[in-house]
Structures are given as C-alpha cells and as structure tokens.
Design a protein around this motif. Structure first.
Motif, PDB file in Angstrom:
ATOM      1  N   UNK A   5       0.825  -1.208   0.000  1.00 20.16           N
ATOM      2  CA  UNK A   5       0.000   0.000   0.000  1.00 20.16           C
ATOM      3  C   UNK A   5       0.863   1.263   0.000  1.00 20.16           C
ATOM      4  N   UNK A   6       2.012   1.214   0.656  1.00 20.51           N
ATOM      5  CA  UNK A   6       2.910   2.371   0.637  1.00 20.51           C
ATOM      6  C   UNK A   6       3.316   2.707  -0.789  1.00 20.51           C
ATOM      7  N   UNK A   7       3.540   1.699  -1.600  1.00 19.08           N
ATOM      8  CA  UNK A   7       3.914   1.932  -3.000  1.00 19.08           C
ATOM      9  C   UNK A   7       2.779   2.577  -3.781  1.00 19.08           C
ATOM     10  N   UNK A   8       1.552   2.432  -3.278  1.00 20.78           N
ATOM     11  CA  UNK A   8       0.393   3.044  -3.925  1.00 20.78           C
ATOM     12  C   UNK A   8       0.080   4.426  -3.356  1.00 20.78           C
ATOM     13  N   UNK A   9       0.943   4.926  -2.482  1.00 23.19           N
ATOM     14  CA  UNK A   9       0.779   6.282  -1.979  1.00 23.19           C
ATOM     15  C   UNK A   9       0.053   6.405  -0.661  1.00 23.19           C
ATOM     16  N   UNK A  10      -0.200   5.286   0.024  1.00 21.58           N
ATOM     17  CA  UNK A  10      -0.871   5.338   1.325  1.00 21.58           C
ATOM     18  C   UNK A  10       0.159   5.599   2.429  1.00 21.58           C
ATOM     19  N   UNK A  11      -0.225   6.445   3.380  1.00 20.05           N
ATOM     20  CA  UNK A  11       0.669   6.874   4.453  1.00 20.05           C
ATOM     21  C   UNK A  11       0.066   6.476   5.793  1.00 20.05           C
ATOM     22  N   UNK A  12       0.892   5.937   6.690  1.00 24.08           N
ATOM     23  CA  UNK A  12       0.430   5.548   8.022  1.00 24.08           C
ATOM     24  C   UNK A  12       0.108   6.795   8.835  1.00 24.08           C
ATOM     25  N   UNK A  13      -1.064   6.812   9.475  1.00 22.88           N
ATOM     26  CA  UNK A  13      -1.408   7.947  10.338  1.00 22.88           C
ATOM     27  C   UNK A  13      -1.749   7.522  11.759  1.00 22.88           C
ATOM     28  N   UNK A  14      -1.942   6.228  12.001  1.00 22.54           N
ATOM     29  CA  UNK A  14      -2.033   5.746  13.377  1.00 22.54           C
ATOM     30  C   UNK A  14      -1.829   4.242  13.394  1.00 22.54           C
ATOM     31  N   UNK A  15      -1.491   3.735  14.574  1.00 23.24           N
ATOM     32  CA  UNK A  15      -1.226   2.307  14.743  1.00 23.24           C
ATOM     33  C   UNK A  15      -1.785   1.884  16.099  1.00 23.24           C
ATOM     34  N   UNK A  16      -2.468   0.725  16.125  1.00 18.22           N
ATOM     35  CA  UNK A  16      -3.049   0.263  17.380  1.00 18.22           C
ATOM     36  C   UNK A  16      -3.236  -1.247  17.365  1.00 18.22           C
ATOM     37  N   UNK A  17      -3.296  -1.887  18.550  1.00 20.25           N
ATOM     38  CA  UNK A  17      -3.509  -3.341  18.614  1.00 20.25           C
ATOM     39  C   UNK A  17      -4.851  -3.704  17.999  1.00 20.25           C
ATOM     40  N   UNK A  18      -4.881  -4.803  17.206  1.00 22.31           N
ATOM     41  CA  UNK A  18      -6.140  -5.149  16.531  1.00 22.31           C
ATOM     42  C   UNK A  18      -6.347  -6.646  16.351  1.00 22.31           C
ATOM     43  N   UNK A  19      -5.330  -7.387  15.918  1.00 18.78           N
ATOM     44  CA  UNK A  19      -5.513  -8.773  15.503  1.00 18.78           C
ATOM     45  C   UNK A  19      -4.994  -9.746  16.553  1.00 18.78           C
ATOM     46  N   UNK A  20      -5.875 -10.577  17.082  1.00 18.99           N
ATOM     47  CA  UNK A  20      -5.458 -11.625  18.015  1.00 18.99           C
ATOM     48  C   UNK A  20      -5.154 -12.893  17.243  1.00 18.99           C
ATOM     49  N   UNK A  21      -4.072 -13.583  17.618  1.00 17.01           N
ATOM     50  CA  UNK A  21      -3.686 -14.810  16.921  1.00 17.01           C
ATOM     51  C   UNK A  21      -2.874 -15.678  17.872  1.00 17.01           C
ATOM     52  N   UNK A  22      -2.574 -16.887  17.408  1.00 13.18           N
ATOM     53  CA  UNK A  22      -1.764 -17.821  18.179  1.00 13.18           C
ATOM     54  C   UNK A  22      -0.622 -18.313  17.304  1.00 13.18           C
ATOM     55  N   UNK A  23       0.597 -18.143  17.762  1.00 17.37           N
ATOM     56  CA  UNK A  23       1.760 -18.604  17.015  1.00 17.37           C
ATOM     57  C   UNK A  23       1.851 -20.129  17.094  1.00 17.37           C
ATOM     58  N   UNK A  24       2.638 -20.759  16.219  1.00 17.53           N
ATOM     59  CA  UNK A  24       2.743 -22.228  16.211  1.00 17.53           C
ATOM     60  C   UNK A  24       3.139 -22.838  17.541  1.00 17.53           C
ATOM     61  N   UNK A  25       3.835 -22.081  18.400  1.00 15.16           N
ATOM     62  CA  UNK A  25       4.226 -22.624  19.710  1.00 15.16           C
ATOM     63  C   UNK A  25       3.149 -22.369  20.770  1.00 15.16           C
ATOM     64  N   UNK A  26       1.920 -22.026  20.296  1.00 17.21           N
ATOM     65  CA  UNK A  26       0.755 -21.761  21.156  1.00 17.21           C
ATOM     66  C   UNK A  26       0.871 -20.480  21.973  1.00 17.21           C
ATOM     67  N   UNK A  27       1.808 -19.609  21.616  1.00 20.39           N
ATOM     68  CA  UNK A  27       1.907 -18.320  22.280  1.00 20.39           C
ATOM     69  C   UNK A  27       0.853 -17.368  21.714  1.00 20.39           C
ATOM     70  N   UNK A  28       0.043 -16.793  22.612  1.00 22.44           N
ATOM     71  CA  UNK A  28      -0.981 -15.850  22.207  1.00 22.44           C
ATOM     72  C   UNK A  28      -0.330 -14.493  21.920  1.00 22.44           C
ATOM     73  N   UNK A  29      -0.742 -13.876  20.822  1.00 19.43           N
ATOM     74  CA  UNK A  29      -0.190 -12.580  20.457  1.00 19.43           C
ATOM     75  C   UNK A  29      -1.325 -11.657  20.008  1.00 19.43           C
ATOM     76  N   UNK A  30      -1.077 -10.374  20.119  1.00 21.83           N
ATOM     77  CA  UNK A  30      -1.965  -9.365  19.559  1.00 21.83           C
ATOM     78  C   UNK A  30      -1.130  -8.521  18.603  1.00 21.83           C
TER      79      UNK A  30
END
Length: 204
Positions: free
Chosen positions: A168-193
């Motif tokens: 998206x950056x190559x298409x001219x999109x610029x980051x204007x904020x960042x926040x926790x959003x996606x919950x997932x579990x890594x292969x070692x069963x570690x929970x991450x956000x």
C-alpha cells in the motif's frame, strides 16, 4: 490484466454463497451472520460492495478458446467504520474506508490488485459510491514490524507472503495511526496481539 468491478447482490442466494466461500478462503469475517450485517450496510447505502471480475484462468474442458470471466475476488468502499471512527469513514462520505478486499490466490499476479485499487480510488469522489467532498480513503493492514520481527516474522511471512503495508505504501498510502487489533496464536501456542496500521491516501 484487465478487470472490472460489478456490484454484489447479496439478495441473490448464489452470490451470497459465492461470497461466503470466498470469505472462507480469506480466513476471517466468514460467517453468514457477518454477511448479513454487510447486507444491512448495503441496504443503508453505507457499503458499496463489488465483485472483481477478470478473465478466468481455468482451462475450458471442451477445448473452447473464448475467454470467460470469473469472479476472482471482492472489494468494498464503505461510509462507516467498525469500530466507529469519524476520521476513518463516515456517512457524509468525507472519508471512506476499504474494509473488505480479497483476491483468490491463483489470481494474485498480473496486476489485478493494483487495477482494482485504481478503480475503487476513482469511485471515492463520485456519486453514488463516493462523494465530491471525499478527502481521504483509509484502510488498515498488519504492521510491517511484525513481518520482520524475529519471533513472529517466520509465521507471518508463511501466511502472508507479501507485506501488505509495503504494497500500500507503493500506492501512496501513508500511516497515520497504529493500534492493537488482531489476536492470533503462534505455532508454539503463544498468544499474540498484532498491531494494525491505519493508512490513508488523499483523493480530493
């Protein structure tokens, strides 16, 4: 590759089922209940939802040479944000958001993604899908810091071969904020956000 955008009719059972199958292939927002909420947003004039159609890459069984079109993915241009955020999107359409963008894996080459984005960006300032008063298109993507992280990076790169933020950056999109959003579990069963970056592009 040439592609077109065709409005999705969620009152049509076959289109409803095809969208559900594409969402299952996508991996999230893939329940009949979620699609029902999208239909309500369509009915309210807040979600402009399109099939991405392109020449099929399936080989005809009868030896025919005429090229047929296939629904290779879908994309939406929305006048609402989930969760509600006026600066991301609003019903006055001064800001719009791309919340639903998916292309079937076998069609993710040849420029379909870029062509789709160019078309949807062009709609943002035109009625009925957008507004002459639209200032920004916003979208969100997984923060690229996770893509290159020593712990989460190998997992992220397995499920996401291309870093969407950089695309998206190559298409001219610029980051204007960042926040926790996606919950997932890594292969070692570690929970991450994972963090999401919200990116915007001025269209007017």
């Amino acid at each position: 590759m040439t592609c077109t955008l065709t409005p999705i009719n969620l009152t049509n059972p076959s289109e409803h089922e095809e969208l559900l199958q594409q969402r299952i292939a996508c991996g999230w927002d893939n329940t009949p209940e979620k699609i029902a909420t999208w239909r309500k947003k369509q009915d309210a004039g807040l979600k402009s939802f399109f099939w991405i159609t392109a020449p099929s890459r399936d080989v005809p069984l009868d030896g025919a040479t005429e090229q047929t079109l296939a629904r290779v993915g879908h994309i939406s241009l929305d006048a609402y944000a989930d969760p509600v955020d006026w600066d991301v999107a609003n019903d006055e359409k001064t800001n719009l958001v791309i919340q639903t963008f998916f292309i079937l894996p076998k069609y993710r080459s040849g420029g379909i993604g870029g062509a789709t984005m160019a078309m949807i960006e062009g709609m943002a300032t035109k009625t009925p899908y957008g507004s002459p008063n639209c200032e920004y298109i916003t979208l969100s993507a997984l923060s690229k810091k996770h893509y290159y992280d020593e712990v989460s990076g190998p997992y992220v790169r397995t499920v996401m071969p291309i870093c969407n933020q950089e695309w998206y950056e190559k298409r001219g999109y610029i980051v204007w904020k960042e926040e926790p959003k996606y919950e997932d579990t890594l292969p070692d069963n570690m929970k991450v956000v994972f963090d999401a970056v919200y990116m915007r592009k001025k269209v007017n």
